[in-house]
Motif scaffolding. Structure first.
Motif, PDB file in Angstrom:
ATOM      1  N   TYR A   4       0.847  -1.190   0.000  1.00  0.00           N
ATOM      2  CA  TYR A   4       0.000   0.000   0.000  1.00  0.00           C
ATOM      3  C   TYR A   4       0.884   1.242   0.000  1.00  0.00           C
ATOM      4  O   TYR A   4       1.886   1.296   0.707  1.00  0.00           O
ATOM      5  N   ALA A   5       0.487   2.221  -0.803  1.00  0.00           N
ATOM      6  CA  ALA A   5       1.165   3.526  -0.772  1.00  0.00           C
ATOM      7  C   ALA A   5       0.184   4.594  -1.211  1.00  0.00           C
ATOM      8  O   ALA A   5      -0.420   4.468  -2.282  1.00  0.00           O
ATOM      9  N   ASP A   6      -0.012   5.608  -0.375  1.00  0.00           N
ATOM     10  CA  ASP A   6      -0.898   6.705  -0.771  1.00  0.00           C
ATOM     11  C   ASP A   6      -0.171   8.043  -0.785  1.00  0.00           C
ATOM     12  O   ASP A   6      -0.802   9.089  -0.906  1.00  0.00           O
ATOM     13  N   SER A   7       1.160   8.011  -0.668  1.00  0.00           N
ATOM     14  CA  SER A   7       1.934   9.253  -0.675  1.00  0.00           C
ATOM     15  C   SER A   7       3.378   8.945  -1.029  1.00  0.00           C
ATOM     16  O   SER A   7       3.777   7.785  -1.143  1.00  0.00           O
ATOM     17  N   GLU A   8       4.155  10.010  -1.156  1.00  0.00           N
ATOM     18  CA  GLU A   8       5.594   9.887  -1.376  1.00  0.00           C
ATOM     19  C   GLU A   8       6.370   9.878  -0.070  1.00  0.00           C
ATOM     20  O   GLU A   8       7.571   9.579  -0.075  1.00  0.00           O
ATOM     21  N   VAL A   9       5.716  10.207   1.054  1.00  0.00           N
ATOM     22  CA  VAL A   9       6.468  10.456   2.282  1.00  0.00           C
ATOM     23  C   VAL A   9       6.020   9.626   3.480  1.00  0.00           C
ATOM     24  O   VAL A   9       6.639   9.716   4.543  1.00  0.00           O
ATOM     25  N   GLY A  10       4.966   8.833   3.356  1.00  0.00           N
ATOM     26  CA  GLY A  10       4.603   7.951   4.458  1.00  0.00           C
ATOM     27  C   GLY A  10       5.767   7.034   4.797  1.00  0.00           C
ATOM     28  O   GLY A  10       6.565   6.669   3.925  1.00  0.00           O
ATOM     29  N   THR A  11       5.895   6.640   6.047  1.00  0.00           N
ATOM     30  CA  THR A  11       7.041   5.827   6.469  1.00  0.00           C
ATOM     31  C   THR A  11       7.183   4.600   5.572  1.00  0.00           C
ATOM     32  O   THR A  11       6.254   3.818   5.406  1.00  0.00           O
ATOM     33  N   LEU A  12       8.359   4.457   4.990  1.00  0.00           N
ATOM     34  CA  LEU A  12       8.621   3.381   4.028  1.00  0.00           C
ATOM     35  C   LEU A  12       8.838   2.067   4.757  1.00  0.00           C
ATOM     36  O   LEU A  12       9.659   1.986   5.674  1.00  0.00           O
ATOM     37  N   ARG A  13       8.110   1.034   4.347  1.00  0.00           N
ATOM     38  CA  ARG A  13       8.210  -0.278   4.975  1.00  0.00           C
ATOM     39  C   ARG A  13       8.839  -1.332   4.061  1.00  0.00           C
ATOM     40  O   ARG A  13       9.636  -2.150   4.520  1.00  0.00           O
ATOM     41  N   THR A  14       8.463  -1.318   2.789  1.00  0.00           N
ATOM     42  CA  THR A  14       8.985  -2.312   1.847  1.00  0.00           C
ATOM     43  C   THR A  14       9.296  -1.628   0.525  1.00  0.00           C
ATOM     44  O   THR A  14       8.503  -0.806   0.040  1.00  0.00           O
ATOM     45  N   VAL A  15      10.438  -1.973  -0.048  1.00  0.00           N
ATOM     46  CA  VAL A  15      10.850  -1.361  -1.304  1.00  0.00           C
ATOM     47  C   VAL A  15      11.442  -2.428  -2.218  1.00  0.00           C
ATOM     48  O   VAL A  15      12.022  -3.408  -1.748  1.00  0.00           O
ATOM     49  N   MET A  16      11.272  -2.242  -3.521  1.00  0.00           N
ATOM     50  CA  MET A  16      11.891  -3.133  -4.505  1.00  0.00           C
ATOM     51  C   MET A  16      13.049  -2.405  -5.177  1.00  0.00           C
ATOM     52  O   MET A  16      12.889  -1.301  -5.700  1.00  0.00           O
ATOM     53  N   LEU A  17      14.227  -3.036  -5.139  1.00  0.00           N
ATOM     54  CA  LEU A  17      15.430  -2.519  -5.777  1.00  0.00           C
ATOM     55  C   LEU A  17      15.942  -3.524  -6.804  1.00  0.00           C
ATOM     56  O   LEU A  17      15.501  -4.666  -6.848  1.00  0.00           O
ATOM     57  N   HIS A  18      16.888  -3.078  -7.605  1.00  0.00           N
ATOM     58  CA  HIS A  18      17.636  -4.004  -8.466  1.00  0.00           C
ATOM     59  C   HIS A  18      19.122  -3.745  -8.297  1.00  0.00           C
ATOM     60  O   HIS A  18      19.606  -2.654  -8.615  1.00  0.00           O
ATOM     61  N   TYR A  66      14.607  -7.653  -3.903  1.00  0.00           N
ATOM     62  CA  TYR A  66      15.351  -7.476  -5.148  1.00  0.00           C
ATOM     63  C   TYR A  66      14.543  -8.007  -6.323  1.00  0.00           C
ATOM     64  O   TYR A  66      14.015  -9.123  -6.278  1.00  0.00           O
ATOM     65  N   LEU A  67      14.482  -7.205  -7.373  1.00  0.00           N
ATOM     66  CA  LEU A  67      13.682  -7.558  -8.546  1.00  0.00           C
ATOM     67  C   LEU A  67      14.104  -8.899  -9.132  1.00  0.00           C
ATOM     68  O   LEU A  67      13.253  -9.724  -9.488  1.00  0.00           O
ATOM     69  N   THR A  68      15.410  -9.145  -9.239  1.00  0.00           N
ATOM     70  CA  THR A  68      15.848 -10.392  -9.856  1.00  0.00           C
ATOM     71  C   THR A  68      15.528 -11.601  -8.971  1.00  0.00           C
ATOM     72  O   THR A  68      15.244 -12.684  -9.485  1.00  0.00           O
ATOM     73  N   ASP A  69      15.562 -11.422  -7.642  1.00  0.00           N
ATOM     74  CA  ASP A  69      15.149 -12.519  -6.760  1.00  0.00           C
ATOM     75  C   ASP A  69      13.671 -12.833  -6.966  1.00  0.00           C
ATOM     76  O   ASP A  69      13.272 -14.004  -7.048  1.00  0.00           O
ATOM     77  N   LEU A  70      12.863 -11.793  -7.041  1.00  0.00           N
ATOM     78  CA  LEU A  70      11.430 -11.994  -7.265  1.00  0.00           C
ATOM     79  C   LEU A  70      11.180 -12.655  -8.613  1.00  0.00           C
ATOM     80  O   LEU A  70      10.318 -13.538  -8.742  1.00  0.00           O
ATOM     81  N   LEU A 151      17.159  -1.711 -15.592  1.00  0.00           N
ATOM     82  CA  LEU A 151      16.455  -2.373 -14.490  1.00  0.00           C
ATOM     83  C   LEU A 151      16.807  -1.733 -13.153  1.00  0.00           C
ATOM     84  O   LEU A 151      16.043  -1.816 -12.189  1.00  0.00           O
ATOM     85  N   LEU A 152      17.979  -1.110 -13.100  1.00  0.00           N
ATOM     86  CA  LEU A 152      18.419  -0.408 -11.893  1.00  0.00           C
ATOM     87  C   LEU A 152      17.354   0.557 -11.388  1.00  0.00           C
ATOM     88  O   LEU A 152      17.198   0.756 -10.181  1.00  0.00           O
ATOM     89  N   PHE A 153      16.598   1.138 -12.323  1.00  0.00           N
ATOM     90  CA  PHE A 153      15.642   2.189 -11.966  1.00  0.00           C
ATOM     91  C   PHE A 153      14.242   1.583 -11.836  1.00  0.00           C
ATOM     92  O   PHE A 153      13.389   1.729 -12.725  1.00  0.00           O
ATOM     93  N   THR A 154      14.033   0.898 -10.720  1.00  0.00           N
ATOM     94  CA  THR A 154      12.791   0.155 -10.532  1.00  0.00           C
ATOM     95  C   THR A 154      11.570   1.051 -10.395  1.00  0.00           C
ATOM     96  O   THR A 154      10.439   0.576 -10.530  1.00  0.00           O
ATOM     97  N   ARG A 155      11.758   2.322 -10.121  1.00  0.00           N
ATOM     98  CA  ARG A 155      10.623   3.232  -9.990  1.00  0.00           C
ATOM     99  C   ARG A 155       9.823   3.320 -11.280  1.00  0.00           C
ATOM    100  O   ARG A 155       8.602   3.485 -11.264  1.00  0.00           O
ATOM    101  N   ASP A 156      10.518   3.204 -12.428  1.00  0.00           N
ATOM    102  CA  ASP A 156       9.864   3.507 -13.697  1.00  0.00           C
ATOM    103  C   ASP A 156       8.875   2.439 -14.142  1.00  0.00           C
ATOM    104  O   ASP A 156       7.898   2.749 -14.815  1.00  0.00           O
ATOM    105  N   SER A 157       9.118   1.180 -13.814  1.00  0.00           N
ATOM    106  CA  SER A 157       8.291   0.110 -14.384  1.00  0.00           C
ATOM    107  C   SER A 157       7.044  -0.202 -13.581  1.00  0.00           C
ATOM    108  O   SER A 157       6.179  -0.939 -14.069  1.00  0.00           O
ATOM    109  N   SER A 158       6.927   0.318 -12.374  1.00  0.00           N
ATOM    110  CA  SER A 158       5.674   0.143 -11.629  1.00  0.00           C
ATOM    111  C   SER A 158       5.573   1.174 -10.516  1.00  0.00           C
ATOM    112  O   SER A 158       6.590   1.636  -9.995  1.00  0.00           O
TER     113      SER A 158
END
Length: 403
Positions: A4-18, A66-70, A151-158
């Motif tokens: 769930y995310a409804d803002s850019e600044v709510g406390t971050l809990r889970t993130v996807m990186l590459h 990590y995107l590649t793990d997923l 792929l490094l820039f995971t923000r763009d694809s979702s």
């Protein structure tokens, strides 16, 4: 909610990186422009910088996926593997002889090997069969399957909008396969079972770097080099149809490399503060889009589009706050231009008034701190060679809600 995310600044809990991998080792002076990198990065240093970035997030209590793990875990499904292979080999430049051979090879790989091939690509001199006209006429160094260094820039694809995964549609041919793989993860990976998705890689172009969740129910969408006006309209219709937002701000931006996405111009660092490139701040306009009349589906909906207003004014109105405060990048036009190019505007908020930023943007970081923002500095001398900062490199999957 788990995702769930409804803002850019709510406390971050889970993130996807590459984490940068062998796909970056495919970059050469001959191909880096086509693959959208401004230079050829020092890969081992980029990996060190990225590992430090990920560890910084973990140190603040953020779960890092990590995107590649997923993707590898997704490929435990035979159906997912077949789908990924089919999409990858749909390119018209392969020809039937080579396509049949590559299909046999990729089908026989383990999930880990398939992830590696699909991300790092395959060169013509690396095949051991499928020889024919295509392999004969292509140069040895030509790619049969392109690598995916972005792929490094995971923000763009979702982008997550509340509890929905917004699968985007990337404009540049070098990145088209990224969203296909991302959509496959959200469709087939057990972690995301039951996740509802909007948009999709087959729709009009929208890129995640152009989508800012300004506040619960308020989304800004940059329209420029990567996101089209038609893409912004499609996204607006979908978020209105599903009750994910009440206002979309369509923000025209210059169609050039320096301002490829809205988040190269501004990012949120607090519920009412943005760090913003001052050289364009006062020129930035926004068209406020709302739903005038609902329809039986998103296509039948009637949209209301207001005349343009200054972005900060339109945003504050939509967010129902008095002022959206601007923190400038740099102190003078030259410094501002330098630090904007070095992703000074591209910060990742971990919570209200806490942001990750590249260490090299001294003046921007000092201005952030003077405005009450805790700045967590990370190295990015090599990570930035693809034109992206901490926000570009992260796809928030779960944030604490603001509303």
């Amino acid at each position: 909610m788990a995702h769930y995310a409804d803002s850019e600044v709510g406390t971050l809990r889970t993130v996807m990186l590459h984490r940068p991998g062998n796909e970056l080792k495919r970059l050469t002076p001959r191909n880096n422009d086509r693959l959208l990198f401004d230079g050829v990065p020092w890969v081992s240093r980029a990996q060190e910088e990225h590992d430090a970035f990920a560890e910084t997030l973990r140190g603040r209590g953020v779960e890092v996926l990590y995107l590649t793990d997923l993707l590898t875990e997704t490929f435990a499904s035979e159906q997912a593997r077949a789908h990924a292979i089919s999409m990858t080999l749909s390119s018209l430049h392969l020809g039937d002889t080579l396509r049949r051979y590559l299909d046999q090879v990729l089908t026989g790989l383990s999930p880990e090997e398939l992830t590696a091939y699909l991300s790092a690509g395959v060169r013509n001199d690396e095949v051991r069969g499928g020889f024919g006209l295509v392999t004969s006429l292509l140069d040895d160094q030509d790619f049969l399957i392109d690598p995916l260094p972005n792929l490094l820039f995971t923000r763009d694809s979702s982008v997550w909008v509340r509890d929905r995964a917004t699968v985007t549609s990337l404009a540049m041919p070098a990145r088209a396969r990224e969203t296909q793989l991302t959509e496959l993860i959200y469709t087939e990976h057990p972690r995301f079972a039951g996740t509802e998705r909007i948009h999709g890689w087959h729709h009009e172009h929208v890129e995640g770097g152009d989508v800012l969740l300004l506040a619960p129910g308020v989304i800004a969408v940059g329209c420029g080099e990567r996101t089209t006006p038609a893409g912004a309209e499609r996204l607006a219709r979908q978020v209105f149809q599903h009750g994910l937002a009440h206002t979309v701000l369509a923000v025209p931006i210059a169609q050039e490399r320096a301002t490829m996405h809205l988040d190269t111009i501004c990012t949120m660092v607090d519920v009412d503060k943005v760090v913003m490139y001052p050289n364009v701040a006062h020129q930035l306009q926004a068209f406020t889009v709302t739903m005038a009349e609902p329809g039986t589906d998103e296509q039948d909906m009637t949209l209301d589009v207001s005349p343009p207003e200054p972005f900060l004014v339109a945003a504050a109105k939509a967010m129902q706050i008095d002022t959206l405060h601007q923190i400038d990048t740099g102190l003078d036009p030259v410094t501002a231009e330098r630090e904007q190019w070095d992703d000074g505007n591209n910060t990742l908020a971990l919570a209200p008034r806490v942001a990750v930023a590249y260490e090299r943007n001294d003046e921007t970081n000092e201005r952030l701190e003077a405005s009450g923002i805790e700045v967590i500095r990370i190295a990015g001398s090599e990570l930035g060679s693809g034109r992206g900062g901490p926000r570009c490199m992260s796809c928030p999957i779960s944030r604490d809600p603001l509303a």
